[in-house]
Design a protein around this motif. Structure first.
Motif, mmCIF file in Angstrom:
data_model
loop_
_atom_site.group_PDB
_atom_site.id
_atom_site.type_symbol
_atom_site.label_atom_id
_atom_site.label_comp_id
_atom_site.label_asym_id
_atom_site.label_seq_id
_atom_site.Cartn_x
_atom_site.Cartn_y
_atom_site.Cartn_z
ATOM 1 N N ASP A 11 0.636 -1.162 -0.220
ATOM 2 C CA ASP A 11 -0.119 0.125 0.092
ATOM 3 C C ASP A 11 0.923 1.433 -0.230
ATOM 4 N N PRO A 12 0.502 2.109 -1.009
ATOM 5 C CA PRO A 12 1.661 3.339 -1.138
ATOM 6 C C PRO A 12 1.327 4.505 -0.190
ATOM 7 N N THR A 13 0.240 4.228 0.655
ATOM 8 C CA THR A 13 -0.265 5.455 1.351
ATOM 9 C C THR A 13 0.480 5.353 2.795
ATOM 10 N N TYR A 14 1.914 4.796 2.901
ATOM 11 C CA TYR A 14 2.658 5.000 3.997
ATOM 12 C C TYR A 14 1.745 4.533 5.196
ATOM 13 N N GLY A 15 0.964 3.623 5.282
ATOM 14 C CA GLY A 15 0.197 2.797 6.452
ATOM 15 C C GLY A 15 -1.050 3.662 6.712
ATOM 16 N N HIS A 16 -1.546 4.830 5.861
ATOM 17 C CA HIS A 16 -2.712 5.409 6.329
ATOM 18 C C HIS A 16 -3.876 4.645 5.618
ATOM 19 N N GLY A 17 -3.735 3.909 4.658
ATOM 20 C CA GLY A 17 -4.510 2.952 3.858
ATOM 21 C C GLY A 17 -5.755 3.749 3.300
ATOM 22 N N LEU A 134 -3.259 15.359 6.356
ATOM 23 C CA LEU A 134 -3.435 14.292 7.452
ATOM 24 C C LEU A 134 -4.406 14.416 8.257
ATOM 25 N N ALA A 135 -4.895 15.818 8.607
ATOM 26 C CA ALA A 135 -5.985 15.949 9.436
ATOM 27 C C ALA A 135 -7.290 15.622 8.713
ATOM 28 N N ARG A 136 -7.353 15.915 7.350
ATOM 29 C CA ARG A 136 -8.564 15.372 6.746
ATOM 30 C C ARG A 136 -8.692 14.006 6.481
ATOM 31 N N ALA A 137 -7.601 13.227 6.306
ATOM 32 C CA ALA A 137 -7.646 11.927 6.011
ATOM 33 C C ALA A 137 -8.185 11.212 7.478
ATOM 34 N N TYR A 138 -7.582 11.669 8.649
ATOM 35 C CA TYR A 138 -8.048 11.249 9.752
ATOM 36 C C TYR A 138 -9.454 11.231 10.105
ATOM 37 N N ALA A 139 -9.895 12.676 9.963
ATOM 38 C CA ALA A 139 -11.390 12.835 9.908
ATOM 39 C C ALA A 139 -12.277 12.068 9.132
ATOM 40 N N ASP A 140 -11.846 11.846 8.118
ATOM 41 C CA ASP A 140 -12.671 11.141 7.075
ATOM 42 C C ASP A 140 -12.716 9.707 7.299
ATOM 43 N N ARG A 141 -11.477 8.971 7.989
ATOM 44 C CA ARG A 141 -11.601 7.662 8.608
ATOM 45 C C ARG A 141 -12.469 7.476 9.592
ATOM 46 N N GLY A 142 -12.404 8.667 10.347
ATOM 47 C CA GLY A 142 -12.933 8.492 11.719
ATOM 48 C C GLY A 142 -14.545 8.376 11.496
ATOM 49 N N ARG A 143 -15.088 9.542 10.582
ATOM 50 C CA ARG A 143 -16.402 9.574 10.201
ATOM 51 C C ARG A 143 -16.802 8.329 9.725
ATOM 52 N N SER A 144 -16.194 8.039 8.624
ATOM 53 C CA SER A 144 -16.714 6.742 8.156
ATOM 54 C C SER A 144 -16.728 5.430 8.933
ATOM 55 N N PHE A 157 -16.315 1.891 18.998
ATOM 56 C CA PHE A 157 -15.759 3.181 19.180
ATOM 57 C C PHE A 157 -14.451 3.246 18.501
ATOM 58 N N LYS A 158 -14.159 2.448 17.421
ATOM 59 C CA LYS A 158 -13.004 2.443 16.958
ATOM 60 C C LYS A 158 -12.548 3.745 16.272
ATOM 61 N N HIS A 159 -13.878 4.360 15.865
ATOM 62 C CA HIS A 159 -13.399 5.714 15.163
ATOM 63 C C HIS A 159 -12.914 6.825 16.275
ATOM 64 N N ILE A 160 -12.781 6.565 17.491
ATOM 65 C CA ILE A 160 -12.452 7.643 18.268
ATOM 66 C C ILE A 160 -11.001 8.212 17.966
ATOM 67 N N THR A 161 -10.018 6.945 17.659
ATOM 68 C CA THR A 161 -8.805 6.947 17.675
ATOM 69 C C THR A 161 -8.289 7.938 16.279
ATOM 70 N N TYR A 162 -9.091 7.766 15.293
ATOM 71 C CA TYR A 162 -8.858 8.858 14.139
ATOM 72 C C TYR A 162 -9.367 10.082 14.386
ATOM 73 N N GLU A 177 -11.882 24.331 9.716
ATOM 74 C CA GLU A 177 -12.487 22.829 9.380
ATOM 75 C C GLU A 177 -11.954 22.111 11.029
ATOM 76 N N ARG A 178 -11.391 22.867 11.639
ATOM 77 C CA ARG A 178 -10.725 22.307 12.939
ATOM 78 C C ARG A 178 -11.954 22.483 14.172
ATOM 79 N N GLY A 179 -12.744 23.279 13.623
ATOM 80 C CA GLY A 179 -13.908 23.233 14.421
ATOM 81 C C GLY A 179 -14.738 22.143 14.580
ATOM 82 N N ASP A 180 -14.829 21.589 13.206
ATOM 83 C CA ASP A 180 -15.563 20.319 12.874
ATOM 84 C C ASP A 180 -15.016 18.930 13.541
ATOM 85 N N TRP A 181 -13.540 19.175 13.528
ATOM 86 C CA TRP A 181 -12.899 18.045 13.989
ATOM 87 C C TRP A 181 -12.739 17.945 15.510
#
Length: 206
Positions: A11-17, A134-144, A157-162, A177-181
Motif C-alpha cells: 500500500d503506497p499510502t505509508y500506512g494510512h490506507g 493528514l487531518a482531513r484523512a483522519y477525520a474522513d476515516r473517523g467519520r466513515s 468506538f474504533k472511530h475515536i482514535t482517528y 475545519e478544526r471546529g468540525d474536528w
C-alpha cells in the motif's frame, strides 16, 4: 517507511490506507451492503447535496464513502469517477488517491496505479507532510468508521482514535475545519462516556 500490506501488494499510502483497505470497513463489505438500501440511499443523497467550499470535511467524507459503496456493489468504474470528484476539489486527498490506486490494482491497470503511487509519494514521502492533508484523512476515516458503527451490527468506538488524531492536528492549524474536528472528538467522547455509564447502570440492576 511505514507501509501497510494489501494482499500481495504494498500500500503506497505509508500506512494510512484507504476506505477499500481499512479493516473496520472490509468486514462490513462482506455483509452485503445491498441489503441496506435505505441507508445507502441516504449516504448517496447527502454526498450529492454537499459542497466542498461550504463543508470540505463533510464533502470529502461523504463522496469517498459514496465511492466505497459503488465499489462494494461491484461498480469499479463508477467508484473511480466518484473518487475523482473528491480529487477535483481536494487534489491531495490521500484517501481518494488510495481508493483509486486500489481499484486500478483490482482491475489490473498497472500503469495507472503507478501514476497514483507517484502522486502519493510526492504527498506522503517528503520529510514534512502537509498537516491539513493528514487531518482531513483522519477525520474522513473517523467519520466513515462511525457511520458503520451507527448503522452496522455492533456498537463500536474504533472511530475515536482517528477523530482524536484529526482534532490534535487541527489545534495547530488555522482552518475553519478544526471546529468540525474538535466537535467530532468531543461528541465521540461524550457518547462513549454516556454509553459506559448506562452500561454500568444496567449491570448494577442485574
Amino acid at each position: 517507511m511505514n507501509e501497510a500490506v494489501v494482499g500481495n501488494e504494498t500500500d503506497p499510502t505509508y500506512g494510512h490506507g484507504c476506505h477499500l483497505t481499512w479493516p473496520e470497513l472490509t468486514d462490513l463489505r462482506v455483509k452485503k451492503l445491498e441489503k441496506r438500501k435505505e441507508w445507502l440511499k441516504r449516504v448517496i443523497q447527502m454526498s450529492e447535496e454537499c459542497s466542498f467550499k461550504q463543508c470540505p470535511t463533510d464533502f470529502c467524507h461523504l463522496v469517498n464513502l459514496h465511492g466505497y459503496i459503488a465499489f462494494c456493489l461491484e461498480d469499479g468504474n463508477s467508484a473511480i469517477e466518484i473518487f475523482e470528484t473528491v480529487l477535483a476539489n481536494d487534489p491531495h486527498n490521500i484517501n481518494a488517491l488510495g481508493n483509486i490506486w486500489y481499484v486500478y490494482r483490482q482491475q489490473g491497470r498497472v500503469n495507472s496505479s503507478r501514476q497514483i503511487e507517484e502522486k502519493l509519494k510526492q504527498i506522503l514521502g517528503c520529510q514534512v507532510v502537509n498537516e491539513l492533508v493528514l487531518a482531513r484523512a483522519y477525520a474522513d476515516r473517523g467519520r466513515s468508521v462511525k457511520w458503520f458503527a451507527a448503522y452496522g451490527d455492533k456498537r463500536v468506538f474504533k472511530h475515536i482514535t482517528y477523530t482524536r488524531k484529526a482534532a490534535e492536528i487541527g489545534l495547530k492549524l488555522a482552518t475553519p475545519e478544526r471546529g468540525d474536528w474538535l466537535f467530532d472528538y468531543g461528541l465521540a467522547l461524550y457518547i462513549k462516556d454516556l454509553y459506559l455509564v448506562n452500561l454500568g447502570d444496567r449491570k448494577s440492576v442485574v
